[in-house]
Design a protein around this motif. Structure first.
Motif, mmCIF file in Angstrom:
data_model
loop_
_atom_site.group_PDB
_atom_site.id
_atom_site.type_symbol
_atom_site.label_atom_id
_atom_site.label_comp_id
_atom_site.label_asym_id
_atom_site.label_seq_id
_atom_site.Cartn_x
_atom_site.Cartn_y
_atom_site.Cartn_z
ATOM 1 N N ILE A 130 0.805 -1.224 0.000
ATOM 2 C CA ILE A 130 0.000 0.000 0.000
ATOM 3 C C ILE A 130 0.837 1.273 0.000
ATOM 4 O O ILE A 130 0.283 2.369 0.064
ATOM 5 C CB ILE A 130 -0.935 0.019 1.230
ATOM 6 C CG1 ILE A 130 -0.105 -0.100 2.513
ATOM 7 C CG2 ILE A 130 -1.967 -1.093 1.132
ATOM 8 C CD1 ILE A 130 -0.922 0.010 3.784
ATOM 9 N N GLY A 131 2.160 1.147 -0.061
ATOM 10 C CA GLY A 131 3.034 2.306 0.057
ATOM 11 C C GLY A 131 2.739 3.399 -0.950
ATOM 12 O O GLY A 131 2.638 4.580 -0.600
ATOM 13 N N ARG A 132 2.599 3.037 -2.225
ATOM 14 C CA ARG A 132 2.359 4.038 -3.268
ATOM 15 C C ARG A 132 1.023 4.746 -3.057
ATOM 16 O O ARG A 132 0.913 5.963 -3.231
ATOM 17 C CB ARG A 132 2.394 3.375 -4.647
ATOM 18 C CG ARG A 132 3.782 2.919 -5.103
ATOM 19 C CD ARG A 132 3.778 2.623 -6.590
ATOM 20 N NE ARG A 132 5.053 2.091 -7.036
ATOM 21 C CZ ARG A 132 5.340 0.793 -7.144
ATOM 22 N NH1 ARG A 132 4.424 -0.098 -6.826
ATOM 23 N NH2 ARG A 132 6.524 0.384 -7.563
ATOM 24 N N LYS A 133 -0.010 3.984 -2.704
ATOM 25 C CA LYS A 133 -1.332 4.576 -2.483
ATOM 26 C C LYS A 133 -1.286 5.565 -1.321
ATOM 27 O O LYS A 133 -1.816 6.681 -1.411
ATOM 28 C CB LYS A 133 -2.350 3.472 -2.193
ATOM 29 C CG LYS A 133 -3.757 4.003 -1.934
ATOM 30 C CD LYS A 133 -4.738 2.869 -1.667
ATOM 31 C CE LYS A 133 -6.129 3.411 -1.369
ATOM 32 N NZ LYS A 133 -7.097 2.312 -1.094
ATOM 33 N N PHE B 111 0.368 8.875 -2.221
ATOM 34 C CA PHE B 111 -0.522 9.758 -2.989
ATOM 35 C C PHE B 111 -1.512 10.465 -2.056
ATOM 36 O O PHE B 111 -1.745 11.678 -2.177
ATOM 37 C CB PHE B 111 -1.280 8.947 -4.043
ATOM 38 C CG PHE B 111 -2.333 9.739 -4.767
ATOM 39 C CD1 PHE B 111 -1.990 10.645 -5.757
ATOM 40 C CD2 PHE B 111 -3.675 9.588 -4.448
ATOM 41 C CE1 PHE B 111 -2.962 11.392 -6.417
ATOM 42 C CE2 PHE B 111 -4.652 10.324 -5.104
ATOM 43 C CZ PHE B 111 -4.289 11.224 -6.081
ATOM 44 N N ILE B 112 -2.089 9.709 -1.113
ATOM 45 C CA ILE B 112 -3.051 10.319 -0.179
ATOM 46 C C ILE B 112 -2.361 11.389 0.664
ATOM 47 O O ILE B 112 -2.933 12.463 0.917
ATOM 48 C CB ILE B 112 -3.674 9.242 0.731
ATOM 49 C CG1 ILE B 112 -4.472 8.235 -0.103
ATOM 50 C CG2 ILE B 112 -4.594 9.882 1.769
ATOM 51 C CD1 ILE B 112 -5.002 7.056 0.699
ATOM 52 N N ALA B 113 -1.127 11.125 1.096
ATOM 53 C CA ALA B 113 -0.388 12.094 1.918
ATOM 54 C C ALA B 113 -0.140 13.385 1.138
ATOM 55 O O ALA B 113 -0.199 14.491 1.708
ATOM 56 C CB ALA B 113 0.931 11.491 2.382
ATOM 57 N N GLN B 114 0.123 13.278 -0.154
ATOM 58 C CA GLN B 114 0.296 14.478 -0.985
ATOM 59 C C GLN B 114 -0.988 15.301 -1.014
ATOM 60 O O GLN B 114 -0.945 16.546 -0.961
ATOM 61 C CB GLN B 114 0.690 14.067 -2.400
ATOM 62 C CG GLN B 114 2.087 13.470 -2.513
ATOM 63 C CD GLN B 114 2.401 13.062 -3.936
ATOM 64 O OE1 GLN B 114 2.132 13.789 -4.888
ATOM 65 N NE2 GLN B 114 2.972 11.877 -4.110
ATOM 66 N N GLU B 115 -2.124 14.614 -1.102
ATOM 67 C CA GLU B 115 -3.408 15.310 -1.113
ATOM 68 C C GLU B 115 -3.673 15.984 0.234
ATOM 69 O O GLU B 115 -4.196 17.111 0.285
ATOM 70 C CB GLU B 115 -4.536 14.322 -1.440
ATOM 71 C CG GLU B 115 -4.479 13.749 -2.854
ATOM 72 C CD GLU B 115 -4.543 14.840 -3.909
ATOM 73 O OE1 GLU B 115 -5.472 15.664 -3.846
ATOM 74 O OE2 GLU B 115 -3.657 14.889 -4.778
ATOM 75 N N MET B 116 -3.329 15.316 1.318
ATOM 76 C CA MET B 116 -3.501 15.930 2.647
ATOM 77 C C MET B 116 -2.658 17.193 2.762
ATOM 78 O O MET B 116 -3.112 18.214 3.304
ATOM 79 C CB MET B 116 -3.104 14.926 3.742
ATOM 80 C CG MET B 116 -4.111 13.818 3.953
ATOM 81 S SD MET B 116 -3.840 12.876 5.486
ATOM 82 C CE MET B 116 -2.308 12.034 5.111
ATOM 83 N N ILE C 104 7.086 2.060 3.826
ATOM 84 C CA ILE C 104 6.083 0.985 3.667
ATOM 85 C C ILE C 104 6.150 0.404 2.258
ATOM 86 O O ILE C 104 6.226 1.124 1.273
ATOM 87 C CB ILE C 104 4.671 1.526 3.953
ATOM 88 C CG1 ILE C 104 4.577 1.979 5.415
ATOM 89 C CG2 ILE C 104 3.616 0.467 3.662
ATOM 90 C CD1 ILE C 104 3.235 2.592 5.773
ATOM 91 N N GLU C 105 6.103 -0.921 2.201
ATOM 92 C CA GLU C 105 6.181 -1.620 0.908
ATOM 93 C C GLU C 105 4.965 -1.304 0.053
ATOM 94 O O GLU C 105 3.842 -1.250 0.548
ATOM 95 C CB GLU C 105 6.286 -3.121 1.115
ATOM 96 C CG GLU C 105 6.511 -3.904 -0.167
ATOM 97 C CD GLU C 105 6.659 -5.386 0.058
ATOM 98 O OE1 GLU C 105 7.570 -5.998 -0.478
ATOM 99 O OE2 GLU C 105 5.841 -5.940 0.825
#
Length: 292
Positions: free
Chosen positions: A243-246, A249-254, A291-292
């Motif tokens: 889930i690392g890539r997902k 991306f969410i952290a960038q949006e936050m 995270i992987e």
């Protein structure tokens, strides 16, 4: 269950006088990058080794160290090169005839000439070697994955704590927003009274000004999206897997929503909380890189 990209595994297998030692070490990487160091004689196993490793990992820079010891008694065989010995003898006889010398060549003397006798490594049973090597690889991989899972659990706990703290910041900003508007209206009314003490306040004008101000500082949408991103991160952590890539991306949006909130606010308290929010988002992003 989530996995860290930092891991270590080691396994040693000794069977039929063949000893394999496998060590795995990994650090963060955007993709899966496998670097294998092993004896040249095992080079024909590289493709099979890579395929096996991919069963246990999806991301990370993984260094693989393989050592091999062969203690079999018949590992080397002595080879007699008759053609080379004959060539030496022919030229020695020619020298004796040409220079009138006594030909004192003995078998023991001739045997010491280069390449007359050589040691050759016996061919190996590739199937047998792979069976042993595969056991060592899988043993190291199991330990490697276990270490990644243990570190992943610690990461998940730390991230969850940070996300809960972030939700507290979001709650504060949401609760503070209407207070900011009320305080602005009060300051505006006081200013108007100060300037026009002898006149009646134009209520409609005050309402218009307050509405314009409220629209400028409104962060309702940002708060909704930010809370949604935090909850999405928590649910993704609970789901586990690669889930690392997902999460990145969410952290960038936050981070984008937090920046917007900071750019809109004129309130010192919200600014302070917004800065704390951004700081925690950066910490979350750093942790997510593991995270992987």
């Amino acid at each position: 269950m989530i996995k860290s990209m930092t891991g270590f595994g080691r396994c040693e297998i000794l069977e039929n006088n063949h000893k394999f030692t496998v060590e795995l070490k990994s650090v963060n990487h955007r993709y899966l990058d496998i670097n294998i160091k092993m004896p040249k004689k095992l080079g024909f196993f590289e493709s099979a080794i890579r395929s096996l490793l991919k069963e246990y990992m999806q991301r990370g820079k993984v260094d693989v160290f393989i050592s091999y010891e062969d203690d079999t008694e018949e590992n080397f065989a002595l080879k007699y090169n008759k053609e080379i010995a004959a060539a030496y003898l022919t030229y020695l006889n020619q020298m004796a005839d040409a220079f009138g010398l006594e030909n004192d060549i003995r078998v023991s003397t001739l045997s010491r000439y280069p390449e007359v006798f050589t040691m050759e490594e016996q061919s190996v049973d590739e199937k047998e070697l792979w069976t042993i090597l595969e056991k060592a690889l899988r043993g190291a991989c199991v330990q490697f994955v276990d270490s990644r899972i243990a570190e992943g659990e610690r990461l998940a706990a730390d991230l969850t704590d940070k996300l809960n703290t972030m939700l507290g910041y979001v709650d504060f900003i949401e609760e503070r927003s209407p207070i900011i508007i009320a305080e602005y209206r009060k300051r505006l009314e006081e200013k108007v009274l100060e300037l026009f003490a002898d006149r009646q306040i134009d209520e409609s004008r005050i309402v218009t000004e307050v509405t314009i101000f409220a629209d400028k500082i409104c962060v309702d949408e940002e708060i909704v999206r930010l809370r949604s991103h935090v909850e999405s991160t928590k649910s993704t952590l609970a789901e586990g897997g690669s889930i690392g890539r997902k999460l990145d991306f969410i952290a960038q949006e936050m981070n984008r929503e937090a920046n917007t909130i900071l750019s809109k606010t004129t309130d010192l308290a919200v600014s302070d909380v917004g800065i704390n929010l951004k700081t925690d988002i950066e910490k979350v992003r750093e942790q997510i890189q593991n995270i992987e």
